[in-house]
Design a protein around this motif. Structure first.
Motif, PDB file in Angstrom:
ATOM      1  N   GLN A  44      18.402  68.211  53.341  1.00  0.00           N
ATOM      2  CA  GLN A  44      17.425  67.188  53.198  1.00  0.00           C
ATOM      3  C   GLN A  44      17.932  66.332  51.926  1.00  0.00           C
ATOM      4  O   GLN A  44      18.368  67.041  50.886  1.00  0.00           O
ATOM      5  N   GLN A  45      17.857  65.212  52.144  1.00  0.00           N
ATOM      6  CA  GLN A  45      17.922  64.200  50.859  1.00  0.00           C
ATOM      7  C   GLN A  45      17.069  64.071  49.983  1.00  0.00           C
ATOM      8  O   GLN A  45      15.674  64.177  50.313  1.00  0.00           O
ATOM      9  N   THR A  46      17.134  64.612  48.708  1.00  0.00           N
ATOM     10  CA  THR A  46      16.531  64.626  47.665  1.00  0.00           C
ATOM     11  C   THR A  46      16.623  63.586  46.627  1.00  0.00           C
ATOM     12  O   THR A  46      17.742  63.252  46.074  1.00  0.00           O
ATOM     13  N   PHE A  47      15.621  62.814  46.085  1.00  0.00           N
ATOM     14  CA  PHE A  47      15.791  61.859  45.004  1.00  0.00           C
ATOM     15  C   PHE A  47      15.821  62.426  43.759  1.00  0.00           C
ATOM     16  O   PHE A  47      15.353  63.662  43.470  1.00  0.00           O
ATOM     17  N   MET A  48      16.673  61.839  42.645  1.00  0.00           N
ATOM     18  CA  MET A  48      16.748  62.293  41.453  1.00  0.00           C
ATOM     19  C   MET A  48      16.857  61.191  40.352  1.00  0.00           C
ATOM     20  O   MET A  48      17.280  60.132  40.974  1.00  0.00           O
ATOM     21  N   THR A  49      16.598  61.330  38.943  1.00  0.00           N
ATOM     22  CA  THR A  49      16.601  60.400  38.218  1.00  0.00           C
ATOM     23  C   THR A  49      17.791  60.996  36.944  1.00  0.00           C
ATOM     24  O   THR A  49      17.770  62.041  36.808  1.00  0.00           O
ATOM     25  N   LEU A  50      18.414  60.159  36.536  1.00  0.00           N
ATOM     26  CA  LEU A  50      19.521  60.437  35.620  1.00  0.00           C
ATOM     27  C   LEU A  50      19.355  59.650  34.169  1.00  0.00           C
ATOM     28  O   LEU A  50      19.457  58.650  34.327  1.00  0.00           O
ATOM     29  N   ASN A  51      19.283  60.620  33.257  1.00  0.00           N
ATOM     30  CA  ASN A  51      19.033  60.202  31.829  1.00  0.00           C
ATOM     31  C   ASN A  51      19.942  60.938  31.055  1.00  0.00           C
ATOM     32  O   ASN A  51      20.182  62.205  31.240  1.00  0.00           O
TER      33      ASN A  51
ATOM     34  N   ALA B 194       8.807  62.430  27.454  1.00  0.00           N
ATOM     35  CA  ALA B 194       7.692  62.447  28.262  1.00  0.00           C
ATOM     36  C   ALA B 194       7.706  61.341  29.024  1.00  0.00           C
ATOM     37  O   ALA B 194       7.169  61.113  30.503  1.00  0.00           O
ATOM     38  N   LYS B 195       8.144  59.956  28.706  1.00  0.00           N
ATOM     39  CA  LYS B 195       8.348  58.801  29.519  1.00  0.00           C
ATOM     40  C   LYS B 195       9.185  58.969  30.635  1.00  0.00           C
ATOM     41  O   LYS B 195       8.903  58.474  31.666  1.00  0.00           O
ATOM     42  N   TRP B 196      10.274  59.886  30.300  1.00  0.00           N
ATOM     43  CA  TRP B 196      11.243  59.866  31.525  1.00  0.00           C
ATOM     44  C   TRP B 196      10.498  60.869  32.566  1.00  0.00           C
ATOM     45  O   TRP B 196      10.814  60.513  33.698  1.00  0.00           O
TER      46      TRP B 196
ATOM     47  N   ALA C 115       7.397  61.112  33.101  1.00  0.00           N
ATOM     48  CA  ALA C 115       6.355  60.387  33.777  1.00  0.00           C
ATOM     49  C   ALA C 115       6.840  59.257  35.124  1.00  0.00           C
ATOM     50  O   ALA C 115       6.536  59.080  35.914  1.00  0.00           O
ATOM     51  N   GLN C 116       7.988  58.577  34.514  1.00  0.00           N
ATOM     52  CA  GLN C 116       8.686  57.774  35.354  1.00  0.00           C
ATOM     53  C   GLN C 116       9.230  58.398  36.786  1.00  0.00           C
ATOM     54  O   GLN C 116       9.224  58.050  37.860  1.00  0.00           O
ATOM     55  N   ALA C 117       9.787  59.573  36.443  1.00  0.00           N
ATOM     56  CA  ALA C 117      10.269  60.371  37.747  1.00  0.00           C
ATOM     57  C   ALA C 117       9.163  60.927  38.491  1.00  0.00           C
ATOM     58  O   ALA C 117       9.421  60.881  39.710  1.00  0.00           O
ATOM     59  N   LEU C 118       8.050  61.327  37.941  1.00  0.00           N
ATOM     60  CA  LEU C 118       6.925  61.720  38.598  1.00  0.00           C
ATOM     61  C   LEU C 118       6.204  60.476  39.522  1.00  0.00           C
ATOM     62  O   LEU C 118       5.992  60.516  40.699  1.00  0.00           O
ATOM     63  N   LEU C 119       6.199  59.279  39.007  1.00  0.00           N
ATOM     64  CA  LEU C 119       5.754  58.149  39.624  1.00  0.00           C
ATOM     65  C   LEU C 119       6.969  57.736  40.725  1.00  0.00           C
ATOM     66  O   LEU C 119       6.298  57.413  41.734  1.00  0.00           O
ATOM     67  N   ALA C 120       7.971  57.932  40.552  1.00  0.00           N
ATOM     68  CA  ALA C 120       8.865  57.635  41.585  1.00  0.00           C
ATOM     69  C   ALA C 120       9.031  58.735  42.642  1.00  0.00           C
ATOM     70  O   ALA C 120       9.675  58.381  43.706  1.00  0.00           O
ATOM     71  N   GLY C 121       8.306  59.710  42.447  1.00  0.00           N
ATOM     72  CA  GLY C 121       8.444  60.789  43.563  1.00  0.00           C
ATOM     73  C   GLY C 121       9.752  61.605  43.757  1.00  0.00           C
ATOM     74  O   GLY C 121      10.184  62.206  44.729  1.00  0.00           O
ATOM     75  N   ALA C 122      10.598  61.722  42.495  1.00  0.00           N
ATOM     76  CA  ALA C 122      11.692  62.290  42.454  1.00  0.00           C
ATOM     77  C   ALA C 122      11.471  64.023  42.159  1.00  0.00           C
ATOM     78  O   ALA C 122      10.491  64.455  41.680  1.00  0.00           O
ATOM     79  N   ASP C 123      12.333  64.541  42.834  1.00  0.00           N
ATOM     80  CA  ASP C 123      12.305  66.150  42.719  1.00  0.00           C
ATOM     81  C   ASP C 123      12.868  66.769  41.473  1.00  0.00           C
ATOM     82  O   ASP C 123      12.566  67.962  41.163  1.00  0.00           O
ATOM     83  N   LEU C 124      14.062  66.154  41.223  1.00  0.00           N
ATOM     84  CA  LEU C 124      14.994  66.790  40.341  1.00  0.00           C
ATOM     85  C   LEU C 124      15.118  65.738  39.077  1.00  0.00           C
ATOM     86  O   LEU C 124      15.208  64.304  39.303  1.00  0.00           O
ATOM     87  N   MET C 125      15.455  66.296  37.895  1.00  0.00           N
ATOM     88  CA  MET C 125      15.845  65.298  36.925  1.00  0.00           C
ATOM     89  C   MET C 125      17.022  65.948  36.058  1.00  0.00           C
ATOM     90  O   MET C 125      17.108  66.886  35.702  1.00  0.00           O
ATOM     91  N   LYS C 126      18.144  64.810  36.105  1.00  0.00           N
ATOM     92  CA  LYS C 126      19.258  65.528  35.221  1.00  0.00           C
ATOM     93  C   LYS C 126      19.488  64.858  34.023  1.00  0.00           C
ATOM     94  O   LYS C 126      19.167  63.665  33.800  1.00  0.00           O
TER      95      LYS C 126
END
Length: 592
Positions: free
Chosen positions: A399-406, A444-446, A448-459
């Motif tokens: 399944q395709q999973t969204f993630m944020t990159l910081n 914390a802001k990163w 919160a943004q990932a939670l708002l966007a509905g991402a499952d992973l944060m790199k």
């Protein structure tokens, strides 16, 4: 001639001379008669002479006296309590003698007596005393800081000061100049934010998804300090930081009456994590009819990433210093953008959505990003729509999973106290704990943004300078992924409290009249203030002398001030790298 021993009396009853003297009582010597068997007792106080031994004393009394005096001397040699001795008489005279100045002589602080004649202490006792001294010193320093901040800020705030951060840096300046014609309506301390709680329906509704995403390159999960990667530059890819009212999709949703409150994930995260912030920031609030728009100014602090905002170590105040707060914010923003594009598989394979990027021109190369316009229900009459960003996509169990990159950046190990090149492999938790202490608000802001966007992973990428004094060239030391909910629980980020803060601000602003307002985080106190500003505020804030017509270059309308500033930094880095490459034959072509 033989040696004449003389007449030695014999004592048949015990040891020592007999009680009844045997022999003459007077002895002639030097033509004079002297008493026999009588010890010599001087009459000068300066001569401390007396009997060597007294064999006729009471043994019980002598033993008790010797024990009371210390128990280390033999009874027959102890004349301390003998009133008939010359020593005791001299001691009695000394006891009645008094000095005019009875103060003891001053004891030297330093010297052999102080240094070498101290009693040895046990290690545990010494550690406890050291810890106690440290605690007392910390209390005294905190007291001095409270007094200093109270006197320093009372004149500015018109009341008792707040003992906040101990740093006196440019971060203490307000993010926006408070004009005299502005009217302050309310001020909210952060202490009230901690008590708020509100639960929103989960999951929110997706109204629209725009843009395209590239897949994450799993090879970067194996990057380590011994196998580092050079950070590349992506000058051809454009990044957009468009505010709420300039977003054409939000304008369309507002015209269709899809919600009453509109914002972006960057603005909402600043509100949600406000109690963790130290530096000043501001949000523009526009009340139009029954709708509420949360905006940011052009060139706002929300477009830049803070560095060491919550650290106790001060940064250099000079703005031109490469380690100043402003220079580090520009460097961190530049690193974060390039890192988010380098860790992708750039093979042309993308995941597209309902509409293309709403801010890009036709044929323009844009960064990998998808905008999710999501709607939350605050109450029966209030809905909130926010534009949220995700940076990449990956496949997990088919399944395709969204993630944020910081990316976190290390600029000088002496400021953090942890050298990433030595600690990332063996003490990864200690490195993250240090970053959570120095950059609590940013992380914390990163999240919160990932939670708002509905991402499952944060790199999270750990990027460091090639050299502490070289802020142009960087390397990727490690990339670590975190499950979003677990990471939020680890940093103690409560989603109910986050939404409680947003709900309270929305309720407060919905009671205001139509017009423009600004919410400012106080630079010196843990509180926010709401000002009523003129309708044309922030529109013509910066006035510069016009350049000659032949030198005037109009930037693209879609780019904001931050993107242009980042491009300038990238151009300067490229020039510096090209200059360094002239003297090195083996320089990598990609760096040039």
């Amino acid at each position: 001639m033989g040696f004449d021993v003389g007449n030695v009396p014999f004592n048949p009853d015990g040891w020592g001379p007999p009680e009844t003297p045997v022999g003459p009582l007077l002895v002639k010597q030097d033509g004079a008669a002297h008493p026999a068997n009588i010890p010599f007792a001087p009459f000068s106080r300066s001569e401390k002479l007396g009997r060597v031994a007294d064999w006729s004393r009471n043994p019980n009394f002598s033993a008790n006296a010797s024990r009371s005096a210390g128990g280390t001397r033999d009874a027959v040699f102890d004349f301390a309590l003998d009133e008939s001795s010359a020593l005791s008489g001299a001691a009695a005279d000394d006891s009645s003698f008094r000095l005019v100045d009875g103060k003891p002589p001053p004891r030297p602080k330093f010297g052999p007596r102080w240094r070498f004649q101290q009693r040895p202490q046990l290690p545990q006792r010494r550690d406890e005393e050291v810890e106690a001294k440290k605690r007392e010193a910390e209390k005294e320093r905190a007291r001095r800081d409270r007094l200093y901040n109270m006197h320093r800020r009372s004149a500015y705030a018109g009341g008792p000061g707040f003992a906040g951060s101990r740093r006196d840096t440019p971060n203490q300046k307000s993010s926006v100049d408070i004009q005299p014609e502005w009217t302050m309506l309310d001020q909210i301390p952060f202490s009230t934010f901690s008590k708020l709680s509100f639960a929103v329906p989960d999951p929110p509704e997706d109204l629209l998804i725009c843009g395209a995403l590239e897949f994450y390159d799993r090879n970067f999960d194996r990057v380590n300090p011994k196998n580092e990667r050079r950070l590349e530059r992506f000058k051809s890819r454009n990044f957009f930081k468009i505010t709420t009212t300039d977003d054409p999709v939000i304008r369309r949703l507002a015209a269709d009456d899809k919600a009453t409150v509109f914002a972006t994930d960057a603005i909402l995260s600043a509100l949600m994590c406000a109690p963790r912030s130290v530096s000043s920031w501001d949000i523009v609030i526009q009340r139009v009819g029954n709708k509420l728009f949360f905006d940011k100014r052009d060139g706002s602090q929300l477009d830049l990433l803070s560095v060491n905002e919550t650290s106790q170590d001060p940064l250099p105040e000079a703005k031109e210093d490469i380690n100043s707060a402003y220079s580090l914010a520009m460097e961190a923003t530049y690193i974060n953008q390039n890192f988010s594009q380098q860790v992708l598989v750039r093979d042309g394979n993308k995941v597209t959505f309902d509409e293309p990027n709403p801010f890009a021109s036709e044929g323009e190369e844009v960064a990998s990003v998808a905008y999710r316009y999501r709607r939350w229900k605050l109450d029966e009459n209030t809905h909130l729509v926010a534009r949220c960003e995700v940076h990449s996509v990956t496949e997990v169990k088919g399944q395709q999973t969204f993630m944020t990159l910081n990316a976190l950046n290390e600029f000088d190990p002496k400021y953090s106290g942890v050298d990433w090149r030595q600690k990332l492999e063996t003490q990864r938790g200690a490195v993250l704990a240090t970053e959570l202490k120095n950059n609590a608000n940013k992380l914390a802001k990163w999240t919160a943004q990932a939670l708002l966007a509905g991402a499952d992973l944060m790199k999270l990428g750990y990027v460091s300078r090639v050299h502490p004094r070289d802020h142009f060239n960087h390397v990727i030391l490690s990339v670590i992924g975190y499950k979003l909910k677990d990471f939020a629980a680890q940093i103690n980020l409560n989603t109910s409290n986050m939404w409680g803060i947003v709900k309270s601000i929305v309720d407060l602003c919905m009671k205001l009249n139509e017009g423009k307002y600004v919410l400012v985080k106080d630079p010196a106190k843990p509180q926010v203030r709401i000002y009523e500003v003129p309708p044309d505020a922030f529109e013509n804030e910066y006035v510069e002398e016009p350049l000659p017509e032949e030198e005037q270059v109009q930037p693209p309308a879609e780019k904001d001030a931050t993107a242009n500033a980042v491009d300038e930094v990238a151009e300067a880095e490229a020039n510096a790298a090209a200059g360094a490459a002239e003297g090195e034959k083996d320089t990598d072509a990609s760096v040039v």
